[in-house]
Write a protein that holds these residues in place. Sequence first.
Motif, PDB file in Angstrom:
ATOM      1  N   CYS A   1       0.817  -1.440   0.028  1.00  0.00           N
ATOM      2  CA  CYS A   1      -0.017   0.110  -0.005  1.00  0.00           C
ATOM      3  C   CYS A   1       1.055   1.165  -0.040  1.00  0.00           C
ATOM      4  O   CYS A   1       0.322   2.431  -0.158  1.00  0.00           O
ATOM      5  N   GLN A   2       2.195   0.982   0.054  1.00  0.00           N
ATOM      6  CA  GLN A   2       3.153   2.363   0.184  1.00  0.00           C
ATOM      7  C   GLN A   2       3.435   2.765  -1.073  1.00  0.00           C
ATOM      8  O   GLN A   2       3.197   1.934  -2.114  1.00  0.00           O
ATOM      9  N   ARG A   3       3.533   3.956  -1.698  1.00  0.00           N
ATOM     10  CA  ARG A   3       4.046   4.416  -2.793  1.00  0.00           C
ATOM     11  C   ARG A   3       5.559   3.917  -3.236  1.00  0.00           C
ATOM     12  O   ARG A   3       6.215   3.399  -2.295  1.00  0.00           O
ATOM     13  N   ASP A   4       5.739   4.038  -4.546  1.00  0.00           N
ATOM     14  CA  ASP A   4       7.296   3.649  -4.690  1.00  0.00           C
ATOM     15  C   ASP A   4       8.176   4.483  -3.884  1.00  0.00           C
ATOM     16  O   ASP A   4       8.218   5.534  -4.413  1.00  0.00           O
ATOM     17  N   GLY A   5       8.893   3.959  -3.159  1.00  0.00           N
ATOM     18  CA  GLY A   5       9.815   4.659  -2.301  1.00  0.00           C
ATOM     19  C   GLY A   5       9.066   5.161  -1.044  1.00  0.00           C
ATOM     20  O   GLY A   5       7.693   5.292  -0.992  1.00  0.00           O
ATOM     21  N   SER A   6       9.775   5.528   0.106  1.00  0.00           N
ATOM     22  CA  SER A   6       9.049   6.036   1.104  1.00  0.00           C
ATOM     23  C   SER A   6       8.805   7.390   1.226  1.00  0.00           C
ATOM     24  O   SER A   6       9.017   8.170   0.337  1.00  0.00           O
ATOM     25  N   ALA A   7       8.005   8.175   2.261  1.00  0.00           N
ATOM     26  CA  ALA A   7       7.602   9.347   2.318  1.00  0.00           C
ATOM     27  C   ALA A   7       8.902  10.190   2.419  1.00  0.00           C
ATOM     28  O   ALA A   7       8.998  11.451   1.851  1.00  0.00           O
ATOM     29  N   GLU A   8       9.838   9.585   3.083  1.00  0.00           N
ATOM     30  CA  GLU A   8      11.043  10.532   3.407  1.00  0.00           C
ATOM     31  C   GLU A   8      11.787  10.362   2.017  1.00  0.00           C
ATOM     32  O   GLU A   8      12.638  11.650   1.702  1.00  0.00           O
ATOM     33  N   GLU A   9      11.611   9.617   0.857  1.00  0.00           N
ATOM     34  CA  GLU A   9      12.378   9.756  -0.272  1.00  0.00           C
ATOM     35  C   GLU A   9      11.595  10.736  -1.357  1.00  0.00           C
ATOM     36  O   GLU A   9      11.996  11.179  -2.201  1.00  0.00           O
ATOM     37  N   ASP A  10      10.407  10.922  -1.112  1.00  0.00           N
ATOM     38  CA  ASP A  10       9.195  11.677  -1.854  1.00  0.00           C
ATOM     39  C   ASP A  10       9.858  13.257  -1.681  1.00  0.00           C
ATOM     40  O   ASP A  10       9.895  13.481  -0.485  1.00  0.00           O
ATOM     41  N   ASP A  11      10.045  13.822  -2.576  1.00  0.00           N
ATOM     42  CA  ASP A  11      10.260  15.282  -2.366  1.00  0.00           C
ATOM     43  C   ASP A  11       8.900  15.996  -1.874  1.00  0.00           C
ATOM     44  O   ASP A  11       9.155  17.239  -1.091  1.00  0.00           O
ATOM     45  N   LEU A  12       7.908  15.687  -2.402  1.00  0.00           N
ATOM     46  CA  LEU A  12       6.742  16.379  -1.928  1.00  0.00           C
ATOM     47  C   LEU A  12       5.595  15.202  -1.570  1.00  0.00           C
ATOM     48  O   LEU A  12       4.843  15.070  -2.427  1.00  0.00           O
ATOM     49  N   PRO A  13       5.750  14.456  -0.367  1.00  0.00           N
ATOM     50  CA  PRO A  13       4.560  13.716  -0.102  1.00  0.00           C
ATOM     51  C   PRO A  13       3.174  14.206  -0.212  1.00  0.00           C
ATOM     52  O   PRO A  13       2.875  15.257   0.247  1.00  0.00           O
ATOM     53  N   GLN A  14       2.561  13.370  -0.642  1.00  0.00           N
ATOM     54  CA  GLN A  14       1.022  13.817  -1.050  1.00  0.00           C
ATOM     55  C   GLN A  14       0.223  14.179   0.479  1.00  0.00           C
ATOM     56  O   GLN A  14      -0.427  15.181   0.101  1.00  0.00           O
ATOM     57  N   GLU A  15       0.523  13.492   1.343  1.00  0.00           N
ATOM     58  CA  GLU A  15      -0.275  14.102   2.642  1.00  0.00           C
ATOM     59  C   GLU A  15       0.181  15.525   2.991  1.00  0.00           C
ATOM     60  O   GLU A  15      -0.320  16.287   3.705  1.00  0.00           O
ATOM     61  N   GLU A  16       1.315  16.299   2.582  1.00  0.00           N
ATOM     62  CA  GLU A  16       1.949  17.366   2.881  1.00  0.00           C
ATOM     63  C   GLU A  16       1.066  18.650   2.425  1.00  0.00           C
ATOM     64  O   GLU A  16       1.470  19.571   2.601  1.00  0.00           O
ATOM     65  N   LEU A  17       0.418  18.477   1.107  1.00  0.00           N
ATOM     66  CA  LEU A  17      -0.127  19.461   0.364  1.00  0.00           C
ATOM     67  C   LEU A  17      -1.550  19.653   1.074  1.00  0.00           C
ATOM     68  O   LEU A  17      -2.348  18.873   0.924  1.00  0.00           O
ATOM     69  N   THR A  18      -1.857  20.835   1.346  1.00  0.00           N
ATOM     70  CA  THR A  18      -2.923  21.348   1.985  1.00  0.00           C
ATOM     71  C   THR A  18      -4.110  22.314   0.832  1.00  0.00           C
ATOM     72  O   THR A  18      -5.324  22.183   0.911  1.00  0.00           O
ATOM     73  N   ASN A  19      -3.230  22.903  -0.173  1.00  0.00           N
ATOM     74  CA  ASN A  19      -3.825  23.803  -0.799  1.00  0.00           C
ATOM     75  C   ASN A  19      -3.529  23.986  -2.354  1.00  0.00           C
ATOM     76  O   ASN A  19      -2.063  23.953  -2.390  1.00  0.00           O
ATOM     77  N   ILE A  20      -4.276  24.104  -3.270  1.00  0.00           N
ATOM     78  CA  ILE A  20      -3.860  24.355  -4.537  1.00  0.00           C
ATOM     79  C   ILE A  20      -4.467  25.883  -4.954  1.00  0.00           C
ATOM     80  O   ILE A  20      -5.533  25.661  -4.982  1.00  0.00           O
ATOM     81  N   ILE A  21      -3.629  26.690  -5.250  1.00  0.00           N
ATOM     82  CA  ILE A  21      -3.999  27.937  -5.577  1.00  0.00           C
ATOM     83  C   ILE A  21      -3.925  28.269  -7.134  1.00  0.00           C
ATOM     84  O   ILE A  21      -2.514  28.180  -7.652  1.00  0.00           O
ATOM     85  N   LEU A  22      -4.868  28.925  -7.774  1.00  0.00           N
ATOM     86  CA  LEU A  22      -4.544  29.492  -9.079  1.00  0.00           C
ATOM     87  C   LEU A  22      -4.727  30.867  -9.064  1.00  0.00           C
ATOM     88  O   LEU A  22      -5.584  31.546  -8.631  1.00  0.00           O
ATOM     89  N   LEU A  23      -3.496  31.484  -9.489  1.00  0.00           N
ATOM     90  CA  LEU A  23      -3.597  32.996  -9.668  1.00  0.00           C
ATOM     91  C   LEU A  23      -4.222  33.505 -10.994  1.00  0.00           C
ATOM     92  O   LEU A  23      -3.391  33.161 -11.885  1.00  0.00           O
ATOM     93  N   VAL A  24      -5.191  33.966 -11.499  1.00  0.00           N
ATOM     94  CA  VAL A  24      -5.768  33.839 -12.860  1.00  0.00           C
ATOM     95  C   VAL A  24      -5.633  35.571 -12.897  1.00  0.00           C
ATOM     96  O   VAL A  24      -6.279  36.243 -12.187  1.00  0.00           O
ATOM     97  N   LYS A  25      -5.191  35.872 -14.119  1.00  0.00           N
ATOM     98  CA  LYS A  25      -4.999  37.483 -14.362  1.00  0.00           C
ATOM     99  C   LYS A  25      -5.209  37.424 -16.035  1.00  0.00           C
ATOM    100  O   LYS A  25      -4.750  36.898 -16.948  1.00  0.00           O
ATOM    101  N   GLU A  26      -6.429  38.292 -16.300  1.00  0.00           N
ATOM    102  CA  GLU A  26      -6.752  38.479 -17.641  1.00  0.00           C
ATOM    103  C   GLU A  26      -5.568  39.341 -18.346  1.00  0.00           C
ATOM    104  O   GLU A  26      -5.029  40.089 -17.572  1.00  0.00           O
ATOM    105  N   ASP A  27      -5.085  38.941 -19.540  1.00  0.00           N
ATOM    106  CA  ASP A  27      -3.959  39.724 -20.446  1.00  0.00           C
ATOM    107  C   ASP A  27      -4.599  40.919 -20.857  1.00  0.00           C
ATOM    108  O   ASP A  27      -4.466  41.022 -22.193  1.00  0.00           O
ATOM    109  N   VAL A  28      -4.596  41.991 -20.010  1.00  0.00           N
ATOM    110  CA  VAL A  28      -5.053  43.204 -20.266  1.00  0.00           C
ATOM    111  C   VAL A  28      -4.260  44.266 -19.465  1.00  0.00           C
ATOM    112  O   VAL A  28      -3.943  43.794 -18.489  1.00  0.00           O
TER     113      VAL A  28
END
Length: 190
Positions: free
Chosen positions: A26-53
Amino acid sequence: MNNLFNTKNIIKLLAVLFITITVVSCQRDGSAEEDDLPQEELTNIILLVKEDVPGSTAIEYNYSIGAGGIPTIPLTNGKTYTVEAKFRNGNDDATQEIIDAKDEHFLIFDFPKSNINITRLDGNDLRNDGKRVGLRTRWEVVNVINSPSPFLKLDLIHAPQSVNDAKAGTAWGSVVGGETDAEATFNLTN
């Protein structure tokens, strides 16, 4: 000697082996220590949207992973927008970790109910294969609403074997292999 190989001992041994195999598989390929960005550590995905004018400012749309609620991004047919993707772990910006490990990441932008063209823009997310992760993009909006309830499904893929930034079906970008580090949904409207 017979006590060592009796039915109870064999059942206990098989149970321990089953639990061990289940935990390891059930573990990912490689341990959480080996993963540079473990899935459990991301809490937010932010999109900054700017109209091109000239004079426009970026508007932030914050998807909180696992918290429920889907932000709605208003877009206008025929307009172009510059969009920056940011990733957070609580109050910490995790975007630099993705840039530092850019060869291990790739973003897929899927617009299944819209017609929006994506161009990955110059930035510091150029991978060794010549492709960009997609942290900064330009969206050319042809038609926001091709069918009811349009949305964007955004996937951050970790450790793909290969990537392609061309359109594949309704998605901009595809991968072979890898695992999803984070996923977000943004509603679209005009």
